[in-house]
Design a protein around this motif. Structure first.
Motif, PDB file in Angstrom:
ATOM      1  N   ALA A  36       0.826  -1.206   0.000  1.00 19.91           N
ATOM      2  CA  ALA A  36       0.000   0.000   0.000  1.00 19.91           C
ATOM      3  C   ALA A  36       0.861   1.257   0.000  1.00 19.91           C
ATOM      4  O   ALA A  36       1.858   1.341   0.701  1.00 19.91           O
ATOM      5  CB  ALA A  36      -0.916  -0.006   1.222  1.00 19.91           C
ATOM      6  N   ASN A  37       0.441   2.239  -0.783  1.00 19.04           N
ATOM      7  CA  ASN A  37       1.024   3.581  -0.768  1.00 19.04           C
ATOM      8  C   ASN A  37       2.544   3.588  -0.834  1.00 19.04           C
ATOM      9  O   ASN A  37       3.217   4.144   0.022  1.00 19.04           O
ATOM     10  CB  ASN A  37       0.573   4.331   0.486  1.00 19.04           C
ATOM     11  N   GLY A  38       3.111   2.964  -1.857  1.00 16.57           N
ATOM     12  CA  GLY A  38       4.551   2.949  -1.945  1.00 16.57           C
ATOM     13  C   GLY A  38       5.065   2.759  -3.348  1.00 16.57           C
ATOM     14  O   GLY A  38       4.342   2.307  -4.245  1.00 16.57           O
ATOM     15  N   PRO A  39       6.347   3.095  -3.577  1.00 16.41           N
ATOM     16  CA  PRO A  39       6.993   2.838  -4.864  1.00 16.41           C
ATOM     17  C   PRO A  39       6.988   1.353  -5.179  1.00 16.41           C
ATOM     18  O   PRO A  39       7.308   0.525  -4.325  1.00 16.41           O
ATOM     19  CB  PRO A  39       8.411   3.362  -4.636  1.00 16.41           C
ATOM     20  N   THR A  40       6.617   1.005  -6.403  1.00 14.73           N
ATOM     21  CA  THR A  40       6.424  -0.386  -6.805  1.00 14.73           C
ATOM     22  C   THR A  40       7.184  -0.670  -8.095  1.00 14.73           C
ATOM     23  O   THR A  40       6.843  -0.120  -9.141  1.00 14.73           O
ATOM     24  CB  THR A  40       4.925  -0.669  -7.037  1.00 14.73           C
ATOM     25  N   PRO A  41       8.219  -1.513  -8.064  1.00 12.44           N
ATOM     26  CA  PRO A  41       8.908  -1.879  -9.310  1.00 12.44           C
ATOM     27  C   PRO A  41       7.958  -2.618 -10.250  1.00 12.44           C
ATOM     28  O   PRO A  41       7.195  -3.486  -9.813  1.00 12.44           O
ATOM     29  CB  PRO A  41      10.040  -2.797  -8.820  1.00 12.44           C
ATOM     30  N   VAL A  42       8.008  -2.291 -11.520  1.00 12.85           N
ATOM     31  CA  VAL A  42       7.120  -2.897 -12.507  1.00 12.85           C
ATOM     32  C   VAL A  42       7.943  -3.375 -13.701  1.00 12.85           C
ATOM     33  O   VAL A  42       8.697  -2.597 -14.288  1.00 12.85           O
ATOM     34  CB  VAL A  42       6.051  -1.890 -12.994  1.00 12.85           C
ATOM     35  N   ASP A  43       7.801  -4.648 -14.050  1.00  9.28           N
ATOM     36  CA  ASP A  43       8.492  -5.216 -15.210  1.00  9.28           C
ATOM     37  C   ASP A  43       7.464  -5.496 -16.297  1.00  9.28           C
ATOM     38  O   ASP A  43       6.621  -6.367 -16.147  1.00  9.28           O
ATOM     39  CB  ASP A  43       9.217  -6.507 -14.809  1.00  9.28           C
ATOM     40  N   PHE A  44       7.536  -4.735 -17.378  1.00  6.77           N
ATOM     41  CA  PHE A  44       6.572  -4.894 -18.469  1.00  6.77           C
ATOM     42  C   PHE A  44       7.028  -5.919 -19.504  1.00  6.77           C
ATOM     43  O   PHE A  44       6.338  -6.152 -20.496  1.00  6.77           O
ATOM     44  CB  PHE A  44       6.321  -3.552 -19.159  1.00  6.77           C
ATOM     45  N   GLY A  45       8.210  -6.505 -19.311  1.00 11.44           N
ATOM     46  CA  GLY A  45       8.691  -7.508 -20.248  1.00 11.44           C
ATOM     47  C   GLY A  45       9.263  -6.934 -21.525  1.00 11.44           C
ATOM     48  O   GLY A  45       9.485  -7.652 -22.493  1.00 11.44           O
ATOM     49  N   GLY A  46       9.497  -5.632 -21.555  1.00  5.44           N
ATOM     50  CA  GLY A  46      10.066  -5.002 -22.742  1.00  5.44           C
ATOM     51  C   GLY A  46      10.806  -3.738 -22.349  1.00  5.44           C
ATOM     52  O   GLY A  46      10.719  -3.262 -21.222  1.00  5.44           O
ATOM     53  N   THR A  47      11.563  -3.188 -23.296  1.00  4.89           N
ATOM     54  CA  THR A  47      12.318  -1.962 -23.050  1.00  4.89           C
ATOM     55  C   THR A  47      11.998  -0.937 -24.134  1.00  4.89           C
ATOM     56  O   THR A  47      11.407  -1.261 -25.169  1.00  4.89           O
ATOM     57  CB  THR A  47      13.833  -2.230 -23.047  1.00  4.89           C
ATOM     58  N   VAL A  48      12.407   0.300 -23.889  1.00  2.00           N
ATOM     59  CA  VAL A  48      12.181   1.392 -24.848  1.00  2.00           C
ATOM     60  C   VAL A  48      13.491   2.137 -25.041  1.00  2.00           C
ATOM     61  O   VAL A  48      14.141   2.514 -24.057  1.00  2.00           O
ATOM     62  CB  VAL A  48      11.102   2.371 -24.340  1.00  2.00           C
ATOM     63  N   GLN A  49      13.899   2.348 -26.300  1.00  2.16           N
ATOM     64  CA  GLN A  49      15.046   3.190 -26.633  1.00  2.16           C
ATOM     65  C   GLN A  49      14.543   4.524 -27.163  1.00  2.16           C
ATOM     66  O   GLN A  49      13.686   4.563 -28.049  1.00  2.16           O
ATOM     67  CB  GLN A  49      15.933   2.535 -27.687  1.00  2.16           C
ATOM     68  N   ILE A  50      15.069   5.612 -26.608  1.00  5.93           N
ATOM     69  CA  ILE A  50      14.718   6.954 -27.076  1.00  5.93           C
ATOM     70  C   ILE A  50      15.943   7.547 -27.761  1.00  5.93           C
ATOM     71  O   ILE A  50      16.968   7.776 -27.106  1.00  5.93           O
ATOM     72  CB  ILE A  50      14.276   7.848 -25.908  1.00  5.93           C
ATOM     73  N   PRO A  51      15.884   7.787 -29.064  1.00  6.24           N
ATOM     74  CA  PRO A  51      17.038   8.350 -29.773  1.00  6.24           C
ATOM     75  C   PRO A  51      17.407   9.734 -29.230  1.00  6.24           C
ATOM     76  O   PRO A  51      16.568  10.457 -28.691  1.00  6.24           O
ATOM     77  CB  PRO A  51      16.547   8.432 -31.231  1.00  6.24           C
ATOM     78  N   ALA A  52      18.661  10.095 -29.400  1.00  4.94           N
ATOM     79  CA  ALA A  52      19.166  11.388 -28.926  1.00  4.94           C
ATOM     80  C   ALA A  52      18.345  12.532 -29.502  1.00  4.94           C
ATOM     81  O   ALA A  52      18.046  12.561 -30.702  1.00  4.94           O
ATOM     82  CB  ALA A  52      20.642  11.553 -29.306  1.00  4.94           C
ATOM     83  N   GLY A  53      17.974  13.478 -28.649  1.00  5.43           N
ATOM     84  CA  GLY A  53      17.263  14.669 -29.083  1.00  5.43           C
ATOM     85  C   GLY A  53      15.779  14.496 -29.293  1.00  5.43           C
ATOM     86  O   GLY A  53      15.101  15.449 -29.681  1.00  5.43           O
ATOM     87  N   GLN A  54      15.238  13.294 -29.056  1.00  7.86           N
ATOM     88  CA  GLN A  54      13.812  13.049 -29.297  1.00  7.86           C
ATOM     89  C   GLN A  54      13.028  12.978 -27.988  1.00  7.86           C
ATOM     90  O   GLN A  54      13.560  12.640 -26.933  1.00  7.86           O
ATOM     91  CB  GLN A  54      13.622  11.759 -30.093  1.00  7.86           C
ATOM     92  N   THR A  55      11.738  13.272 -28.089  1.00  5.97           N
ATOM     93  CA  THR A  55      10.797  13.163 -26.971  1.00  5.97           C
ATOM     94  C   THR A  55       9.812  12.044 -27.260  1.00  5.97           C
ATOM     95  O   THR A  55       9.262  11.964 -28.371  1.00  5.97           O
ATOM     96  CB  THR A  55      10.015  14.475 -26.772  1.00  5.97           C
ATOM     97  N   TYR A  56       9.611  11.179 -26.277  1.00 13.49           N
ATOM     98  CA  TYR A  56       8.604  10.116 -26.367  1.00 13.49           C
ATOM     99  C   TYR A  56       7.552  10.340 -25.285  1.00 13.49           C
ATOM    100  O   TYR A  56       7.873  10.689 -24.143  1.00 13.49           O
ATOM    101  CB  TYR A  56       9.236   8.738 -26.162  1.00 13.49           C
ATOM    102  N   GLY A  57       6.298  10.166 -25.642  1.00  9.43           N
ATOM    103  CA  GLY A  57       5.211  10.246 -24.678  1.00  9.43           C
ATOM    104  C   GLY A  57       4.852   8.875 -24.144  1.00  9.43           C
ATOM    105  O   GLY A  57       4.966   7.866 -24.858  1.00  9.43           O
TER     106      GLY A  57
END
Length: 372
Positions: free
Chosen positions: A43-64
């Motif tokens: 309850a009411n705490g930071p929770t590690p979450v593993d979605f089974g995948g990763t995301v790469q954000i190229p230099a200079g770009q914004t991802y939502g």
């Protein structure tokens, strides 16, 4: 992510190239799902979450990004002392807040500005392209997935009533058997946690005592459909020697369906191959080993099994050459003390699940209350 929940739940993460601004109430067009996972949290705490995948954000770009659960995700109202934008200490990543969201995803209401309570860890992309090899940890006596199932026994899936758990006996009549798969009928539309216990000898007389004599097969997080048979993997197996009876308790934080005994559904059933016999025990309310019992109640279950002579004894080994260095942890929020939780008023939109269980008690679980 910081969560406000005391039970397990499911969560999903989506991303898009470009800011999320203007696209959280549209459709999945342009969005990519990182993963959908089942989460066990405090309850009411930071929770590690593993979605089974990763995301790469190229230099200079914004991802939502959109993070959506079937529980309550905590965030902070913007415009106060907590900044809505924050850059990591190493200067590599910038966080910018977006709106809070109510369910369902891409359709629910928005609340702005809301600061996501999150932490991310990252590496620069070159180390990601050449990761250190990591093998699974050693597991005791795993069963290869290619093992043939030599038999199956289904008690019934007739349902009728239910509660948090149910107990039953399984007897290996003439050969040692190992149970490889479990299926229980559940009554729930959200994910939940379940646990399985066994003991040598019948469960009769031991379901309201203590854990003495009981062994936990496993505790797992389960995603299920409403009112249907649900495969459950407890991460362990049980062998029943020839001629012996083992008692079992299956307990969840949801509603486990079972059938009242004494009617047309038999309380005892033997598998077609004559190797295993099922005998009903009482239904159980939570908490485990302490709650009330209801007899007779026929567990709605199916088991698959192999004879012990077919079980592989091969063990896997592991070798780790090293771990890639992590980047700097990055959190836009220090998780200050949360104000008291507000009760969702009846005139707010909520998804509700209503059911009748033993004792004629009506249980209503509210999901996705609009708290803003």
């Amino acid at each position: 992510f910081r969560m406000r929940n005391t039970v397990s739940f499911s969560g999903q993460l989506w991303y898009r190239q470009g800011s999320q601004a203007g696209f959280v109430q549209t459709s999945t067009a342009g969005w990519v799902q990182v993963g959908n996972t089942c989460i066990a949290t405090a309850a009411n705490g930071p929770t590690p979450v593993d979605f089974g995948g990763t995301v790469q954000i190229p230099a200079g770009q914004t991802y939502g990004f959109i993070y959506m659960t079937d529980a309550i995700t905590d965030y902070t109202v913007g415009g106060g002392s907590v900044p809505s934008s924050k850059t990591s200490v190493d200067g590599l990543v910038r966080f910018d807040a977006g709106p809070g969201l109510s369910s369902p995803i891409f359709v629910g209401s928005t609340f702005s500005p809301r600061i996501a309570n999150l932490q991310i860890d990252y590496v620069t992309c070159p180390p990601v392209s050449t990761p250190s090899p990591t093998l699974p940890p050693i597991q005791p006596t795993p069963i290869p997935s290619s093992l043939p199932t030599t038999g199956s026994l289904t008690s019934t899936f007739a349902g009728g009533t239910g509660n948090a758990g149910v107990s039953f006996d399984l007897t290996s009549i003439s050969s040692c058997i190992q149970i490889t798969n479990w299926v229980f009928r559940m009554r729930n539309t959200v994910s939940f946690s379940g646990q399985l216990w066994y003991r040598q000898g019948s469960q009769a007389g031991f379901v309201q005592t203590s854990t003495a004599g009981w062994v936990q097969v496993g505790n797992t997080c389960i995603a299920t459909a409403a009112n249907g048979p649900t495969p459950v993997d407890f991460g362990g197996t049980v062998q029943i020697p020839a001629g012996q009876t083992y008692g079992f308790i299956y307990m969840t934080d949801a509603i486990t369906d079972y059938t009242v005994g004494g009617g047309s559904v038999p309380s005892s059933k033997t598998s077609v191959d004559g190797l295993v016999r099922f005998d009903a025990g009482p239904g159980l309310s939570s908490p485990i080993f302490v709650g009330s019992t209801f007899s007779p109640r026929i567990a709605n279950l199916q088991i698959n099994y192999v004879t012990c002579s077919l079980v592989s004894t091969t063990k896997s080994t592991s070798l780790t050459s090293g771990f890639a260095a992590k980047g700097s942890p990055f959190s836009p929020f220090g998780f200050p003390t949360e104000p008291p939780i507000r009760v969702c008023p009846h005139d707010h939109p909520c998804d509700a699940l209503s059911m009748v269980v033993d004792g004629d008690t009506e249980i209503v679980t509210t999901i996705g209350c609009t708290l803003d």
